[in-house]
Design a protein around this motif. Structure first.
Motif, PDB file in Angstrom:
ATOM      1  N   UNK A 180     116.275  93.245  12.765  1.00  0.00           N
ATOM      2  CA  UNK A 180     115.285  94.155  12.421  1.00  0.00           C
ATOM      3  C   UNK A 180     115.592  95.459  12.979  1.00  0.00           C
ATOM      4  N   UNK A 181     114.534  96.225  13.528  1.00  0.00           N
ATOM      5  CA  UNK A 181     114.784  97.764  14.300  1.00  0.00           C
ATOM      6  C   UNK A 181     115.419  97.658  15.501  1.00  0.00           C
ATOM      7  N   UNK A 182     115.726  96.294  16.096  1.00  0.00           N
ATOM      8  CA  UNK A 182     116.753  96.565  17.497  1.00  0.00           C
ATOM      9  C   UNK A 182     116.103  96.308  18.746  1.00  0.00           C
ATOM     10  N   UNK A 231     107.077  99.921   6.867  1.00  0.00           N
ATOM     11  CA  UNK A 231     107.697 100.424   5.628  1.00  0.00           C
ATOM     12  C   UNK A 231     108.352  99.349   5.079  1.00  0.00           C
ATOM     13  N   UNK A 232     109.602  98.968   5.904  1.00  0.00           N
ATOM     14  CA  UNK A 232     110.488  97.965   5.537  1.00  0.00           C
ATOM     15  C   UNK A 232     109.773  96.640   4.907  1.00  0.00           C
ATOM     16  N   UNK A 233     108.779  96.411   5.753  1.00  0.00           N
ATOM     17  CA  UNK A 233     108.149  95.013   5.356  1.00  0.00           C
ATOM     18  C   UNK A 233     107.213  95.201   4.161  1.00  0.00           C
ATOM     19  N   UNK A 281     128.585  95.452  21.276  1.00  0.00           N
ATOM     20  CA  UNK A 281     127.799  95.157  20.014  1.00  0.00           C
ATOM     21  C   UNK A 281     128.597  95.388  18.647  1.00  0.00           C
ATOM     22  N   UNK A 282     128.580  94.400  18.023  1.00  0.00           N
ATOM     23  CA  UNK A 282     129.157  94.364  16.438  1.00  0.00           C
ATOM     24  C   UNK A 282     128.192  94.328  15.450  1.00  0.00           C
ATOM     25  N   UNK A 283     127.601  95.340  14.691  1.00  0.00           N
ATOM     26  CA  UNK A 283     126.682  95.179  13.760  1.00  0.00           C
ATOM     27  C   UNK A 283     127.310  94.979  12.588  1.00  0.00           C
ATOM     28  N   UNK A 284     126.899  93.769  11.872  1.00  0.00           N
ATOM     29  CA  UNK A 284     127.383  93.569  10.375  1.00  0.00           C
ATOM     30  C   UNK A 284     126.213  93.577   9.414  1.00  0.00           C
ATOM     31  N   UNK A 285     126.493  94.176   8.225  1.00  0.00           N
ATOM     32  CA  UNK A 285     125.472  93.952   7.224  1.00  0.00           C
ATOM     33  C   UNK A 285     125.941  93.015   6.414  1.00  0.00           C
ATOM     34  N   UNK A 286     124.871  91.909   6.106  1.00  0.00           N
ATOM     35  CA  UNK A 286     125.303  90.806   5.313  1.00  0.00           C
ATOM     36  C   UNK A 286     124.260  89.664   5.357  1.00  0.00           C
ATOM     37  N   UNK A 287     124.613  88.618   4.923  1.00  0.00           N
ATOM     38  CA  UNK A 287     123.811  87.386   4.937  1.00  0.00           C
ATOM     39  C   UNK A 287     123.963  86.449   5.775  1.00  0.00           C
ATOM     40  N   UNK A 311     119.126  93.880   5.485  1.00  0.00           N
ATOM     41  CA  UNK A 311     118.545  94.853   5.100  1.00  0.00           C
ATOM     42  C   UNK A 311     119.406  96.140   5.472  1.00  0.00           C
ATOM     43  N   UNK A 312     119.709  96.829   4.639  1.00  0.00           N
ATOM     44  CA  UNK A 312     120.680  97.960   4.751  1.00  0.00           C
ATOM     45  C   UNK A 312     120.075  98.945   5.851  1.00  0.00           C
ATOM     46  N   UNK A 313     118.480  99.362   5.580  1.00  0.00           N
ATOM     47  CA  UNK A 313     118.075 100.327   6.565  1.00  0.00           C
ATOM     48  C   UNK A 313     117.944  99.912   7.882  1.00  0.00           C
ATOM     49  N   UNK A 314     117.595  98.540   8.151  1.00  0.00           N
ATOM     50  CA  UNK A 314     117.708  98.202   9.508  1.00  0.00           C
ATOM     51  C   UNK A 314     118.975  98.048   9.990  1.00  0.00           C
ATOM     52  N   UNK A 315     119.896  97.676   9.239  1.00  0.00           N
ATOM     53  CA  UNK A 315     121.476  97.702   9.851  1.00  0.00           C
ATOM     54  C   UNK A 315     121.871  99.214  10.187  1.00  0.00           C
TER      55      UNK A 315
END
Length: 197
Positions: free
Chosen positions: A60-62, A19-21, A99-105, A84-88
């Motif tokens: 991606x999905x992890x 779906x995200x693809x 684990x440190x999960x960061x939303x960004x570029x 991608x906010x959904x994957x994040x």
């Protein structure tokens, strides 16, 4: 009665990925997540078992994230950077204090690492598709990768296209490549080792 939860999680992950693809085809390198065979090859190429600081670009999905966490030392840290906010949000649900999960570029790699007070990474793993992004952005990301890696650190990129090798050659040299055929589609796994200081 057999436990069907792992199969349900796998199918749900595949559905979310597809779906995200379809929503963001230029941000995602494949229509389905990586196979366990590809994940193992990436973990081995990056020498995750001996790494202290690891960065994953485009988790991606992890699936690869979980493979990295499983292989890395207990004291190590893993920073994921997902645009991608959904994957994040999926990565943020992984319960592991390392684990440190960061939303960004990924373009902002150096600033993101500084924000979390991380030292130079021993390994950077990338699943982001360099073939579908603007070459200028790809070059910026790879410049940040090359500048951030620790001496003798390893950069591993799993890709359908050889574009990453062309962009990375001026920064880290020719590198090496193997193909993982037990993946849909078959995936090239490129890896480089940064020269010592």
């Amino acid at each position: 009665m057999p436990d069907t939860q792992p199969i349900a999680r796998l199918l749900n992950g595949h559905f979310v990925f597809i779906r995200q693809f379809l929503k963001h085809p230029l941000q995602i390198g494949s229509i389905i997540p990586s196979s366990r065979f590809l994940e193992r090859r990436v973990v081995a190429a990056a020498r995750i078992a001996s790494a202290n600081v690891i960065v994953e670009l485009g988790p991606g999905t992890g699936g690869t994230t979980r493979a990295l966490l499983k292989a890395m030392p207990r004291h190590a840290r893993l920073l994921t950077i997902e645009i991608n906010p959904h994957f994040h949000s999926l990565i943020s649900r992984v319960e592991d204090e390392r684990l440190i999960a960061h939303l960004g570029s990924a373009c902002d790699l150096k600033q993101i690492m500084a924000r979390y007070d991380l030292g130079a990474p021993d390994a950077i793993v990338s699943g982001i598709p360099f073939s579908t992004m603007d070459p200028g952005i790809g070059s910026r990301i790879l410049e940040a990768v090359a500048a951030s890696l620790a001496p003798h650190g390893r950069f591993v990129a799993y890709q359908v296209s050889p574009q990453v090798a062309r962009l990375c050659r001026p920064l880290l040299g020719p590198g090496e490549m193997v193909t993982e055929f037990l993946n849909i589609p078959p995936m090239r796994v490129f890896h480089w080792q940064k020269m010592g200081a």
